[in-house]
Write a protein that holds these residues in place. Structure first.
Motif, PDB file in Angstrom:
ATOM      1  N   LEU A  51      41.137  35.203  37.911  1.00  0.00           N
ATOM      2  CA  LEU A  51      41.048  36.537  38.509  1.00  0.00           C
ATOM      3  C   LEU A  51      41.852  36.671  39.798  1.00  0.00           C
ATOM      4  CD1 LEU A  51      37.243  37.300  38.004  1.00  0.00           C
ATOM      5  CD2 LEU A  51      39.173  38.187  36.680  1.00  0.00           C
ATOM      6  N   GLY A  52      42.403  35.566  40.294  1.00  0.00           N
ATOM      7  CA  GLY A  52      43.165  35.609  41.536  1.00  0.00           C
ATOM      8  C   GLY A  52      42.293  35.854  42.750  1.00  0.00           C
ATOM      9  N   LYS A  53      41.079  35.334  42.741  1.00  0.00           N
ATOM     10  CA  LYS A  53      40.123  35.492  43.842  1.00  0.00           C
ATOM     11  C   LYS A  53      39.733  34.120  44.370  1.00  0.00           C
ATOM     12  CE  LYS A  53      39.217  39.965  43.055  1.00  0.00           C
ATOM     13  NZ  LYS A  53      39.360  41.026  43.992  1.00  0.00           N
ATOM     14  N   THR A  54      39.120  34.111  45.541  1.00  0.00           N
ATOM     15  CA  THR A  54      38.558  32.868  46.051  1.00  0.00           C
ATOM     16  C   THR A  54      37.121  32.731  45.563  1.00  0.00           C
ATOM     17  OG1 THR A  54      37.656  33.841  48.074  1.00  0.00           O
ATOM     18  CG2 THR A  54      39.961  33.073  48.148  1.00  0.00           C
ATOM     19  N   ILE A  55      36.595  31.535  45.652  1.00  0.00           N
ATOM     20  CA  ILE A  55      35.196  31.291  45.277  1.00  0.00           C
ATOM     21  C   ILE A  55      34.279  32.132  46.156  1.00  0.00           C
ATOM     22  CG2 ILE A  55      33.377  29.539  45.154  1.00  0.00           C
ATOM     23  CD1 ILE A  55      35.561  29.202  43.046  1.00  0.00           C
ATOM     24  N   THR A  56      34.569  32.168  47.440  1.00  0.00           N
ATOM     25  CA  THR A  56      33.741  32.941  48.372  1.00  0.00           C
ATOM     26  C   THR A  56      33.726  34.420  48.007  1.00  0.00           C
ATOM     27  OG1 THR A  56      34.215  31.354  50.126  1.00  0.00           O
ATOM     28  CG2 THR A  56      33.394  33.499  50.807  1.00  0.00           C
ATOM     29  N   GLU A  57      34.882  34.963  47.655  1.00  0.00           N
ATOM     30  CA  GLU A  57      34.932  36.371  47.252  1.00  0.00           C
ATOM     31  C   GLU A  57      34.029  36.625  46.044  1.00  0.00           C
ATOM     32  OE1 GLU A  57      39.243  38.237  48.113  1.00  0.00           O
ATOM     33  OE2 GLU A  57      39.277  36.466  46.823  1.00  0.00           O
ATOM     34  N   LEU A  58      34.115  35.753  45.051  1.00  0.00           N
ATOM     35  CA  LEU A  58      33.295  35.942  43.855  1.00  0.00           C
ATOM     36  C   LEU A  58      31.810  35.813  44.166  1.00  0.00           C
ATOM     37  CD1 LEU A  58      35.272  34.086  41.036  1.00  0.00           C
ATOM     38  CD2 LEU A  58      35.235  36.517  41.578  1.00  0.00           C
ATOM     39  N   GLU A  59      31.457  34.811  44.946  1.00  0.00           N
ATOM     40  CA  GLU A  59      30.045  34.589  45.265  1.00  0.00           C
ATOM     41  C   GLU A  59      29.438  35.761  46.031  1.00  0.00           C
ATOM     42  OE1 GLU A  59      29.737  29.736  45.516  1.00  0.00           O
ATOM     43  OE2 GLU A  59      30.308  30.834  47.317  1.00  0.00           O
ATOM     44  N   HIS A  60      30.236  36.413  46.870  1.00  0.00           N
ATOM     45  CA  HIS A  60      29.710  37.487  47.703  1.00  0.00           C
ATOM     46  C   HIS A  60      29.822  38.874  47.086  1.00  0.00           C
ATOM     47  CE1 HIS A  60      30.008  34.309  50.764  1.00  0.00           C
ATOM     48  NE2 HIS A  60      28.941  34.903  51.245  1.00  0.00           N
ATOM     49  N   THR A  61      30.620  39.009  46.036  1.00  0.00           N
ATOM     50  CA  THR A  61      30.843  40.353  45.502  1.00  0.00           C
ATOM     51  C   THR A  61      30.474  40.534  44.041  1.00  0.00           C
ATOM     52  OG1 THR A  61      33.149  39.847  44.923  1.00  0.00           O
ATOM     53  CG2 THR A  61      32.738  40.772  47.124  1.00  0.00           C
ATOM     54  N   MET A  62      30.313  39.455  43.295  1.00  0.00           N
ATOM     55  CA  MET A  62      30.087  39.590  41.864  1.00  0.00           C
ATOM     56  C   MET A  62      28.648  39.250  41.487  1.00  0.00           C
ATOM     57  SD  MET A  62      32.046  37.757  38.661  1.00  0.00           S
ATOM     58  CE  MET A  62      33.625  38.419  39.140  1.00  0.00           C
ATOM     59  N   PRO A  63      27.930  40.210  40.883  1.00  0.00           N
ATOM     60  CA  PRO A  63      26.579  39.899  40.420  1.00  0.00           C
ATOM     61  C   PRO A  63      26.617  38.931  39.234  1.00  0.00           C
ATOM     62  CG  PRO A  63      27.152  42.192  39.915  1.00  0.00           C
ATOM     63  CD  PRO A  63      28.302  41.587  40.654  1.00  0.00           C
ATOM     64  N   CYS A  64      25.548  38.228  39.041  1.00  0.00           N
ATOM     65  CA  CYS A  64      25.451  37.223  37.968  1.00  0.00           C
ATOM     66  C   CYS A  64      25.747  37.839  36.603  1.00  0.00           C
ATOM     67  CB  CYS A  64      24.067  36.596  37.991  1.00  0.00           C
ATOM     68  SG  CYS A  64      23.879  35.244  36.822  1.00  0.00           S
ATOM     69  N   SER A  65      25.278  39.048  36.372  1.00  0.00           N
ATOM     70  CA  SER A  65      25.501  39.691  35.069  1.00  0.00           C
ATOM     71  C   SER A  65      26.992  39.910  34.807  1.00  0.00           C
ATOM     72  CB  SER A  65      24.744  41.007  34.983  1.00  0.00           C
ATOM     73  OG  SER A  65      25.155  41.883  36.021  1.00  0.00           O
ATOM     74  N   GLU A  66      27.742  40.294  35.838  1.00  0.00           N
ATOM     75  CA  GLU A  66      29.181  40.487  35.659  1.00  0.00           C
ATOM     76  C   GLU A  66      29.880  39.155  35.437  1.00  0.00           C
ATOM     77  OE1 GLU A  66      33.162  42.291  37.833  1.00  0.00           O
ATOM     78  OE2 GLU A  66      31.212  42.585  38.775  1.00  0.00           O
ATOM     79  N   TYR A  67      29.433  38.131  36.141  1.00  0.00           N
ATOM     80  CA  TYR A  67      29.999  36.786  35.972  1.00  0.00           C
ATOM     81  C   TYR A  67      29.856  36.350  34.518  1.00  0.00           C
ATOM     82  CZ  TYR A  67      30.384  31.728  36.404  1.00  0.00           C
ATOM     83  OH  TYR A  67      30.745  30.425  36.234  1.00  0.00           O
TER      84      TYR A  67
END
Length: 56
Positions: free
Chosen positions: A9-25
């Motif tokens: 996705l071209g994101k950092t781990i921190t970005e994903l952890e702080h912005t993506m809900p588990c359901s979207e993951y």
């Protein structure tokens, strides 16, 4: 798991952890056809590792 998805996705781990809900993951994993560990089942190295796990 997150590393593979972040790379795709071209994101950092921190970005994903702080912005993506588990359901979207979970939906992204399904979309990319990744297994529950975030690996591509078509990757030959993953296939070899899976064969080794079965044989053990």
């Amino acid at each position: 798991m997150l590393f593979n998805l972040a790379l795709r996705l071209g994101k950092t781990i921190t970005e994903l952890e702080h912005t993506m809900p588990c359901s979207e993951y979970t939906e992204w994993l399904a979309f990319f056809g990744l297994d529950e560990n975030g690996n591509d089942p078509d990757d030959p190295t993953v296939q070899i590792a899976n064969m080794r796990n079965v044989l053990e």
